[in-house]
Design an enzyme around this catalytic site. Structure first.
Site, PDB file in Angstrom:
ATOM      1  NE  ARG A   1     -11.581 -82.443  -6.246  1.00 55.71           N
ATOM      2  CZ  ARG A   1     -11.626 -82.343  -7.566  1.00 55.71           C
ATOM      3  NH1 ARG A   1     -12.344 -81.408  -8.150  1.00 55.71           N
ATOM      4  NH2 ARG A   1     -10.969 -83.200  -8.322  1.00 55.71           N
TER       5      ARG A   1
ATOM      6  CG  HIS B   1      -4.618 -88.888 -18.885  1.00 59.22           C
ATOM      7  ND1 HIS B   1      -5.440 -89.512 -19.788  1.00 59.22           N
ATOM      8  CD2 HIS B   1      -3.422 -89.489 -18.976  1.00 59.22           C
ATOM      9  CE1 HIS B   1      -4.763 -90.458 -20.399  1.00 59.22           C
ATOM     10  NE2 HIS B   1      -3.538 -90.463 -19.934  1.00 59.22           N
TER      11      HIS B   1
ATOM     12  CE  LYS C   1      -8.323 -91.529  -9.265  1.00 57.66           C
ATOM     13  NZ  LYS C   1      -7.960 -91.030 -10.557  1.00 57.66           N
TER      14      LYS C   1
ATOM     15  CD  GLU D   1      -9.978 -97.464 -14.736  1.00 54.27           C
ATOM     16  OE1 GLU D   1      -9.989 -96.734 -15.743  1.00 54.27           O
ATOM     17  OE2 GLU D   1     -10.483 -97.146 -13.654  1.00 54.27           O
TER      18      GLU D   1
HETATM   19  P1  ADP Z   1      -7.849 -88.088 -12.204  1.00 53.14           P
HETATM   20  O1  ADP Z   1      -8.583 -88.372 -10.934  1.00 53.14           O
HETATM   21  O2  ADP Z   1      -6.359 -88.092 -12.023  1.00 53.14           O
HETATM   22  O3  ADP Z   1      -8.357 -86.901 -12.933  1.00 53.14           O
HETATM   23  P2  ADP Z   1      -9.436 -89.974 -13.714  1.00 53.14           P
HETATM   24  O4  ADP Z   1      -9.566 -91.354 -13.234  1.00 53.14           O
HETATM   25  O5  ADP Z   1     -10.575 -89.041 -13.428  1.00 53.14           O
HETATM   26  O6  ADP Z   1      -8.090 -89.360 -13.137  1.00 53.14           O
HETATM   27  O7  ADP Z   1      -9.162 -89.960 -15.264  1.00 53.14           O
HETATM   28  C1  ADP Z   1      -8.821 -88.767 -15.950  1.00 53.14           C
HETATM   29  C2  ADP Z   1      -8.969 -88.930 -17.447  1.00 53.14           C
HETATM   30  O8  ADP Z   1      -8.207 -90.016 -17.938  1.00 53.14           O
HETATM   31  C3  ADP Z   1     -10.370 -89.236 -17.928  1.00 53.14           C
HETATM   32  O9  ADP Z   1     -11.102 -88.082 -18.099  1.00 53.14           O
HETATM   33  C4  ADP Z   1     -10.126 -89.943 -19.253  1.00 53.14           C
HETATM   34  O10 ADP Z   1      -9.831 -89.033 -20.260  1.00 53.14           O
HETATM   35  C5  ADP Z   1      -8.874 -90.705 -19.000  1.00 53.14           C
HETATM   36  N1  ADP Z   1      -9.186 -92.081 -18.589  1.00 53.14           N
HETATM   37  C6  ADP Z   1      -9.368 -92.518 -17.335  1.00 53.14           C
HETATM   38  N2  ADP Z   1      -9.604 -93.844 -17.330  1.00 53.14           N
HETATM   39  C7  ADP Z   1      -9.565 -94.263 -18.600  1.00 53.14           C
HETATM   40  C8  ADP Z   1      -9.705 -95.530 -19.257  1.00 53.14           C
HETATM   41  N3  ADP Z   1      -9.914 -96.653 -18.588  1.00 53.14           N
HETATM   42  N4  ADP Z   1      -9.606 -95.578 -20.601  1.00 53.14           N
HETATM   43  C9  ADP Z   1      -9.360 -94.450 -21.310  1.00 53.14           C
HETATM   44  N5  ADP Z   1      -9.206 -93.244 -20.759  1.00 53.14           N
HETATM   45  C10 ADP Z   1      -9.296 -93.134 -19.425  1.00 53.14           C
END
Ligand code: ADP
Length: 682
Positions: free
Chosen positions: A301, A244, A125, A209
């Site tokens: 993917r 999440h 990431k 973040e």
């Molecule tokens: P993963 O790869 O573990 O699924 P992601 O980076 O795709 O993690 O994030 C999953 C979820 O977390 C997102 O869909 C969102 O709901 C929440 N999320 C991620 N980053 C943020 C952020 N900076 N602020 C608020 N919510 C976030």
């Protein structure tokens, strides 16, 4: 560019290096294209549905994923033995594993997916963020540097400003990710995330973040071939999440405008082309209320939620993947792609929403959906499942059992179909989130598409069933049961009591109340409420614990069937009709029919609080957080366990100390096992 090296060529046998619903789903399309299918399996899956459906199947190893589904050499050996020319990785497991793709390239086997270089570019990431930043794709403010010093990370969190989100750089699937509200909780969250990340990905690096408080999760499906073509197949809204992780997805995103759709779609294709992408990919964005969108990550993917895109575009994305892997150009160009109607996907998990979504295990005594009986058109409803009646749900893998996907001419119609289909889904023997999905799908805020990623949290009060019960009706039925049990026990000789009752000490009786109208069977925990009652002496009021609250409770017989139930001084009159262990509580507005049964008795003679902590689920012990004998305060974390890759922390039930632990880190524990002995302060 890496595209020209990509190992695309025709094949007639496909090995699916996965399990569950995705393995079944991929094989369905492969068969339709005339391919021979090969499944792989672990010992836990020897008789699983994907094995039964494949033309051939090869054992990989023991149940643990790292000894089976994650074992690169074993998977390649299985392809060799069966003459498979290509491997589809599904999602999870080896789907985003660069070294696996390199090993396949070396073995001359086609990987149905992007080149290793593209996976590497997005797999991490932090590195991906740096690259997207350079390509001009908007990012959430944050820190994604290499320096992982505790103090530096804490300073960065401070600079970004709380609340912040800690994410495992190597992460995915919500693992190794936590929101930190303030500096106080930072270190504990960091330690927990690192542990989870180490366990899940063998890597501890974190990024930080800014935590956006009301974003929507909107992602774009992209597709590229080996001829340099790239298109987007529009967006999906996946804002309804727990921990999440996505629960309900839909396409198109409600309220999306044509210009924003084009802007996000083009940004997504730009991101894919930047890294020489091939095949199906998803670019995830957070969409803020003001219409700004930020790149979150690219999943290199096929996604769990790809079926909603298939429903609105009329395309089979797995067929696209297989064609691209064979070196064919994309089936359609951007201007040939259109959106028809609306689609939802609901994920059926073996988990208990009322217990913080704790994963559940067991045997599915029934798994069926009667479409005709529910008046549903088969063309509008699709059940992608990896299980059938009789299958076991083990602790070894992800708790997702199946996905229910529906289509409608518009959102309203699709939602009505979703609700009917959820009601027609008959799952028994294992606790699932089915009823919870139904409450989500009928929720007024969801109907109005009032969405953001904290939808479930915001609507907690109306989404969780146990909080909607008729309190006095439940209390009344519990008191009827308690009186009967107390009479039975108190008439016994004290010398004959084998159930923990003690002289001169108040005792607690536990009763399970089950509402048969909402239960699929007697053990269906969606419909069972546990009530605890204790009293000082015969005739004194009961202290009743119900739905997380404790009341002073009495039951007073009135004329005929009438009774008065008093909870903390609030008296309500109801009719109580009894037939053995079935009680029907009636008032002019409603009727609650409950079946009660005794669970057990708890001895409260010596220790005020619980003296043991038991495992809420089958799993493994991750860490012991205190030493036996150390004094702890109520609520302090004592021990971490893990099941289905999710951590669960056991906390102190009161001020006191742990007398002894019964397990060490790495041990496997069964549901209900006593984990530790706890001594509460006097
Ligand atoms: P993963 O790869 O573990 O699924 P992601 O980076 O795709 O993690 O994030 C999953 C979820 O977390 C997102 O869909 C969102 O709901 C929440 N999320 C991620 N980053 C943020 C952020 N900076 N602020 C608020 N919510 C976030």
């Amino acid at each position: 560019m890496s595209q020209t090296n990509h190992n695309a060529k025709r094949f007639d046998t496909l090995l699916v290096a996965n399990r569950g619903e995705i393995a079944c789903r991929v094989m369905r399309t492969a068969r339709a294209l005339g391919l021979r299918t090969v499944a792989v399996y672990s010992d836990a899956d020897a008789n699983a549905r994907h094995v039964r459906e494949a033309d051939e199947a090869v054992r990989l190893g023991p149940a643990a994923a790292r000894e089976s589904y994650l074992k690169v050499e074993a998977v390649i050996e299985a392809a060799r033995r069966t003459g498979a020319g290509a491997i589809h990785p599904g999602y999870g497991f080896l789907s985003e594993n660069g070294p696996f793709v390199e090993a396949l390239d070396a073995a001359g086997i086609t990987f149905v997916g992007p080149p290793a270089s593209a996976i590497a570019a997005m797999g991490d990431k932090s590195a991906a963020k740096a690259r997207m930043h350079d390509a001009g794709v908007p990012l959430v403010p944050g820190y994604h540097g290499d320096d992982q010093d505790d103090a530096l990370l804490r300073d960065e969190a401070e600079r970004i400003g709380y609340p912040v989100l800690l994410k495992a750089s190597a992460g995915g699937g919500g693992k190794g990710m936590r929101v930190v509200e303030s500096a106080d909780g930072f270190q504990a969250a960091l330690d927990g995330c690192r542990r989870e990340s180490q366990a899940a990905f063998g890597d501890q690096r974190m990024l930080i973040e800014k935590y956006l408080t009301q974003p929507r999760h909107v992602e774009v499906q992209v597709f590229c071939d080996t001829h340099g073509n790239g298109v987007y197949l529009f967006e999906r809204d996946c804002s309804v999440q727990r921990r999440h992780q996505k629960v309900l997805e839909e396409a198109p995103a409600p309220g999306m405008t044509a210009p924003l759709r084009r802007e996000m779609g083009e940004a997504a294709v730009r991101a894919a082309k930047e890294i020489g992408y091939v095949g199906a990919g998803t670019v995830e964005f957070l969409l803020d209320a003001d219409g700004s969108f930020y790149f979150m990550e690219m999943n290199t993917r096929l996604q769990v939620e790809h079926p909603v895109t298939e429903m609105i575009t009329g395309q089979d994305l797995v067929a696209w993947q297989l064609k691209v892997a064979m070196g064919e150009p994309l089936p359609l160009a951007q201007d040939e792609l259109t959106i028809t109607g609306h689609s939802f996907e609901a994920r059926l998990y073996a988990e208990d929403p009322e217990q913080d979504f704790l994963p559940a295990t067991g045997t599915l005594s029934r798994f069926a959906m009667d479409l005709a009986g529910a008046g549903l058109e088969p063309s509008r409803v699709r059940l992608d499942s990896g299980v059938e009646t009789g299958d076991a749900v083990s602790m070894h893998y992800d708790p997702m059992l199946a996905k229910l996907i529906v289509h409608g001419d518009d959102r309203t119609q699709a939602l009505a179909t979703l609700n009917r289909a959820l009601a027609a889904l008959d799952v028994q023997g294992v606790v699932t989130n089915r009823a919870f999905l139904q409450r989500l799908a009928t929720h007024p805020a969801f109907r109005e598409a009032n969405l953001d990623t904290r939808f479930i949290e915001r609507n907690e009060a109306t989404l969780f069933a146990a909080r909607q019960i008729d309190l006095e009706a439940y209390a009344g039925a519990a008191l009827i049961g308690l009186h009967q049990l107390a009479r039975e026990c108190e008439s016994d000789s004290p010398w004959d009591r084998h159930d923990g009752f003690r002289l001169n000490a108040p005792h607690t009786i536990r009763i399970a109340l089950c509402d048969p109208a909402h239960a699929q069977d007697e053990d269906d925990s969606e419909a069972v409420v546990v009530v605890e009652g204790r009293r000082e002496a015969e005739g004194s009021p009961w202290q009743l614990t119900l739905g997380g609250r404790t009341f002073a409770a009495t039951l007073e017989p009135l004329q005929g069937d009438a009774v008065a139930v008093t909870l903390d001084g609030h008296r309500r009159r109801l009719q109580a009709r009894r037939d053995g262990n079935v009680v029907v509580m009636v008032d002019p507005q409603r009727e609650t029919r409950l079946f009660w049964r005794r669970i057990d008795a708890i001895d409260h003679g010596h220790h005020e609080a619980e003296s043991t902590l038991t495992a809420p689920m089958h799993g493994t012990v991750v860490a012991l957080l205190v030493e036996a004998g150390t004094r702890v305060e109520k609520g302090m974390p004592l021990m971490v366990m893990e099941a289905m890759k999710m951590e669960h922390t056991m906390t102190a039930p009161a001020d006191g100390h742990v007398e002894s632990f019964h397990f060490a880190a790495g041990d496997t524990v069964g549901q209900g096992d006593v984990l530790l002995e706890f001594a509460a302060d006097e």
